[in-house]
Design an enzyme around this catalytic site. Structure first.
Site, PDB file in Angstrom:
ATOM      1  N   HIS A  85       4.272  -1.878 -32.956  1.00  0.00           N
ATOM      2  CA  HIS A  85       4.575  -2.145 -34.354  1.00  0.00           C
ATOM      3  C   HIS A  85       5.029  -0.838 -35.014  1.00  0.00           C
ATOM      4  O   HIS A  85       4.460   0.228 -34.758  1.00  0.00           O
ATOM      5  CB  HIS A  85       3.347  -2.697 -35.074  1.00  0.00           C
ATOM      6  CG  HIS A  85       3.648  -3.199 -36.462  1.00  0.00           C
ATOM      7  ND1 HIS A  85       3.717  -2.368 -37.554  1.00  0.00           N
ATOM      8  CD2 HIS A  85       3.923  -4.444 -36.914  1.00  0.00           C
ATOM      9  CE1 HIS A  85       4.014  -3.079 -38.628  1.00  0.00           C
ATOM     10  NE2 HIS A  85       4.138  -4.352 -38.271  1.00  0.00           N
ATOM     11  N   GLU A 101       4.544   0.488 -37.844  1.00  0.00           N
ATOM     12  CA  GLU A 101       3.499   1.234 -38.541  1.00  0.00           C
ATOM     13  C   GLU A 101       2.631   2.002 -37.559  1.00  0.00           C
ATOM     14  O   GLU A 101       2.255   3.160 -37.812  1.00  0.00           O
ATOM     15  CB  GLU A 101       2.635   0.282 -39.367  1.00  0.00           C
ATOM     16  CG  GLU A 101       1.575   1.027 -40.169  1.00  0.00           C
ATOM     17  CD  GLU A 101       0.649   0.098 -40.933  1.00  0.00           C
ATOM     18  OE1 GLU A 101      -0.530   0.456 -41.106  1.00  0.00           O
ATOM     19  OE2 GLU A 101       1.097  -0.983 -41.356  1.00  0.00           O
ATOM     20  N   THR A 108      -2.576  -1.268 -41.410  1.00  0.00           N
ATOM     21  CA  THR A 108      -2.909  -1.855 -42.717  1.00  0.00           C
ATOM     22  C   THR A 108      -2.771  -3.369 -42.758  1.00  0.00           C
ATOM     23  O   THR A 108      -3.218  -4.003 -43.718  1.00  0.00           O
ATOM     24  CB  THR A 108      -2.008  -1.266 -43.825  1.00  0.00           C
ATOM     25  OG1 THR A 108      -0.647  -1.632 -43.566  1.00  0.00           O
ATOM     26  CG2 THR A 108      -2.144   0.248 -43.899  1.00  0.00           C
ATOM     27  N   SER A 149       6.639  -9.900 -38.540  1.00  0.00           N
ATOM     28  CA  SER A 149       5.804  -9.437 -39.641  1.00  0.00           C
ATOM     29  C   SER A 149       4.344  -9.597 -39.259  1.00  0.00           C
ATOM     30  O   SER A 149       3.837 -10.713 -39.135  1.00  0.00           O
ATOM     31  CB  SER A 149       6.103 -10.250 -40.911  1.00  0.00           C
ATOM     32  OG  SER A 149       5.102 -10.056 -41.891  1.00  0.00           O
ATOM     33  N   SER A 150       3.651  -8.482 -39.087  1.00  0.00           N
ATOM     34  CA  SER A 150       2.255  -8.524 -38.656  1.00  0.00           C
ATOM     35  C   SER A 150       1.383  -9.275 -39.652  1.00  0.00           C
ATOM     36  O   SER A 150       0.582 -10.144 -39.282  1.00  0.00           O
ATOM     37  CB  SER A 150       1.716  -7.103 -38.469  1.00  0.00           C
ATOM     38  OG  SER A 150       0.339  -7.114 -38.158  1.00  0.00           O
ATOM     39  N   SER A 152       6.027  -9.630 -47.152  1.00  0.00           N
ATOM     40  CA  SER A 152       7.441  -9.250 -47.223  1.00  0.00           C
ATOM     41  C   SER A 152       8.355 -10.457 -47.450  1.00  0.00           C
ATOM     42  O   SER A 152       9.570 -10.341 -47.322  1.00  0.00           O
ATOM     43  CB  SER A 152       7.853  -8.515 -45.938  1.00  0.00           C
ATOM     44  OG  SER A 152       7.464  -9.236 -44.789  1.00  0.00           O
TER      45      SER A 152
END
Length: 331
Positions: free
Chosen positions: A138, A140, A179, A237-238, A282
């Site tokens: 990912h 991030e 996060t 999208s996690s 998002s």
């Protein structure tokens, strides 16, 4: 047959609309950063990686003059256009490369991701081995691990990995998290680590962001009371994927993630009388409305909003883009 007769034959559908849902403060800031840069400097504006994980948003920004790249070497060497880093954050090597190439870089990293970067850096400087709970690959996670030298961060993705992890010094550990994780999965992993390593240093404040937490809690509240759930969001999208999982775990027999109404598999929703709708951090509200409109074409829809918490978080734009800073455009 009249339009009234046709409407009367539609099966009734109670739609529970989760609130909060959709855009978080970090996403709003990142999108606004691209739009503000386009307004200040004109197109093109280069953006490294998708500014947020949503195709609709990305395509809309492309239409306005944003050019998305995966790596900086895709950007012309002689450009004077701004180069924006996405909300997910980047490894330290990225701004260093941008500076070496004299790019005008604007960092749109979510401040809550930046917080994790700083925590990891502080732990490392204090000589602690850093454990990062997150998903490999990912953006991030790549950005957070990239704050420190290779090997300084150990990534743990599962409870099993937490059970078998062998630190260099069990008395000198600290952990941080991505996060956008599942609250429940992360808590289980942390519990295992704390039981094994009681001296492990925790974040001063929870790393899973307020928006991820709030959206998952809203889903947990609604999911047991509906036949099906739609999560509006992208497959990469996690936080959106975690919402779908939360819905399933809370007892919703059909919980699916879709980007647009055109992706709905209507057979899954045959015979339902209640539906929950939410959106990842998002996903814009216009796509939520599109989904509800699609159901309204097939059902007699009654929409109820289920509120769990009010959100009032705001993050200012990056320094170069703020109109309250004199000569921002000239920097």
């Amino acid at each position: 047959m009249s339009a009234i007769d046709t409407a009367a034959e539609k099966p009734a559908l109670r739609v529970l609309l989760c609130a909060p849902r959709g855009f978080c403060a970090g996403v709003v800031r990142a999108i606004d950063a691209v739009e503000r840069a386009l307004a200040l400097y004109g197109p093109p504006v280069y953006v490294r990686h998708e500014i947020v994980h949503n195709k609709y948003v990305v395509e809309g920004l492309k239409a306005k003059g944003a050019i998305f790249v995966e790596e900086l070497d895709e950007i012309p060497a002689d450009t004077t256009a701004p180069v924006i880093f996405s909300a997910h954050g980047v490894a330290k090597s990225v701004p260093l490369e941008a500076a070496a190439r004299n790019f005008y870089a604007i960092d749109a990293t979510c401040p809550l991701v930046t917080k994790v970067h700083r925590e990891a850096t502080v732990h490392y400087k204090k000589g602690r081995e850093v454990v990062l709970i997150g998903h490999a690959g990912h953006p991030e996670v790549i950005g957070t691990m990239g704050q420190l030298p290779e090997g300084a961060v150990t990534l743990i993705e599962t409870a099993e990995q937490a059970r078998t992890f062998t630190p260099r010094d069990p008395a000198n550990l600290a952990y941080t998290t991505q996060t956008t994780l599942s609250i429940d999965d992360t808590a289980a992993i942390v519990d295992i680590l704390r039981a094994r390593f009681p001296a492990m240093t925790a974040p001063h404040k929870e790393d899973i962001c307020y928006a991820t937490t709030n959206r998952q809690e809203a889903v947990k509240k609604v999911a047991p009371h509906v036949d099906a759930m739609i999560v509006v969001g992208a497959p990469n999208s996690s936080n959106s994927q975690r919402l779908r999982e939360a819905g399933e775990r809370a007892g919703c027999r059909v919980a699916v993630l879709v980007q647009r109404a055109s992706e709905i598999d209507w057979e899954l929703f045959d015979g339902i009388t209640s539906l929950a709708v939410t959106a990842g951090a998002s996903a814009p509200e216009i796509l939520v409305e599109e989904i509800i409109d699609a159901f309204a074409a097939r059902f007699a829809v009654k929409v109820e909003t289920v509120h769990t918490v009010e959100e009032d978080v705001f993050f200012p734009l990056p320094r170069q883009l703020r109109p309250d800073i004199p000569d921002a455009a000239a920097e």
